[in-house]
Design an enzyme around this catalytic site. Sequence first.
Site, short mmCIF file in Angstrom:
data_model
loop_
_atom_site.label_atom_id
_atom_site.label_comp_id
_atom_site.label_asym_id
_atom_site.label_seq_id
_atom_site.Cartn_x
_atom_site.Cartn_y
_atom_site.Cartn_z
N CYS A 213 0.85 -1.20 0.00
CA CYS A 213 0.00 0.00 0.00
C CYS A 213 0.89 1.24 0.00
CB CYS A 213 -0.94 0.00 1.20
SG CYS A 213 -2.01 1.46 1.25
N CYS A 216 -0.38 4.17 1.99
CA CYS A 216 -0.19 4.07 3.44
C CYS A 216 1.26 4.29 3.82
CB CYS A 216 -0.56 2.68 3.95
SG CYS A 216 -2.15 2.09 3.42
N ASP A 217 2.15 3.52 3.21
CA ASP A 217 3.53 3.43 3.68
C ASP A 217 4.50 4.35 2.95
OD1 ASP A 217 2.45 1.42 5.26
OD2 ASP A 217 2.98 -0.17 3.85
#
Length: 383
Positions: A213, A216-217
Amino acid sequence: MPRVTVYYTQNCPYCRMVKAYLDRRGVDYRAIDVGTDHEQARKMVELSGQYGVPVITVDDEVIVGFDAAKLDELFGGGAGEGPYDVLIVGAGPAGLTAAVYCSRKMLQTAIVSENIGGQALESWAIENYMGYRVVSGTDLMQKFEEQARSMQNIHLDLDRVQSLGREGEVFIAQTASGRTYLARSVILAQGKRRRKLGVEGEERYLGRGLSVCATCDGPLFRGKVVAVIGGGNSALQTAIEMSGIAREVHLVVRSAIKADPVYVERYEERKNIATYLDHTVTALHGNGVLTGVTIRENKSGEEKTIAVDGVFAEIGWIPNTDLLEGLVPLNDQKEVIIDINCTTGTPGIFAAGDVTNIRTKQVITAAGEGAKAALAAYTYLTR
Ligand SMILES: Cc1cc2nc3c(=O)[nH]c(=O)nc-3n(C[C@H](O)[C@H](O)[C@H](O)COP(=O)(O)OP(=O)(O)OC[C@H]3O[C@@H](n4cnc5c(N)ncnc54)[C@H](O)[C@@H]3O)c2cc1C
């Protein structure tokens, strides 16, 4: 009350769900944005061994990812549910739209989903959903969620459906956290998931440099060197996004780039993306955390290792239909076969969106099919 800390990044949908989960249960917590606070990011990695968010600490316990079953265990989960008129599996664009249509038909509706928003959460710029010139997937899905939550008769639970069966006229679903749902009809809207690389080191480095992701990261790799694997729309979107965050991006493509011209044009403008066409990833390396990726030139077989801090794998998708074997007819790609009204081959089960054999897999089509599936379920229930 336990001491709870949530380590998150701004655009991470799973982090938002952790916070929503804790808010709903009235749990006090400290939220730390590790996308901007580098000292706390270092502390989070030290505590969890993870280069991925969310990370939650409950007193001395460290929970990695949005683990609904674990959180239920610590903060108390819900009981078994039903019977509902409709059980919707998945709260992406298809499932949330289906829920709104079911509610408007006064059907008692349950949606069980691992997250709210689905794949759309990973898109940082959606430019083809009518009514918006451009909108981030997170913002658009937040609007979908708000609309679904504002309706009557909708019960929304964050959980994973692990099995689905039928006893007489009633469908029975069991979830990962041990709940049982009973329903008179089912709408399958569980979308699809990323294909795995299938190389040495994949399981070991997931969350330790290997990410699924980027939204996200991605912020955790600011100023670092990353590789993006794949040559389709998702890979190019990720490469473009990461080229604005990381120092260097290595794009590894198994054959040729096969993406929409709009992404190709933007990718070609980026100066810090090195591209390896006709290359296959053969291994991930590191010592505890990922430090490198080995790639092989397909024709010559020549291998080279690139030193990287992170790898984002974007190599295609498989439908989330494992729990459906024997229950509904699937095609050779394991997609649910539907007719033009979203009816499957099994009476009482309907399907919509990316989990099905419709060719176009987009937010707008998933939402449209979700509406059709709900209306088909209503017709079935009132037959
Ligand atoms: C990076 C990226 C960029 C994209 N960009 C665009 C774009 O610009 N425009 C566009 O129109 N489309 C875009 N898409 C495609 C779009 O997001 C999808 O077509 C759409 O989200 C499909 O919706 P869906 O509801 O069918 O499935 P999904 O979005 O996949 O949602 C499925 C839901 O089901 C849940 N689920 C799965 N299995 C279970 C289970 N067993 N139990 C409970 N829940 C389960 C999942 O957690 C998820 O919440 C993009 C996709 C990606 C990945």
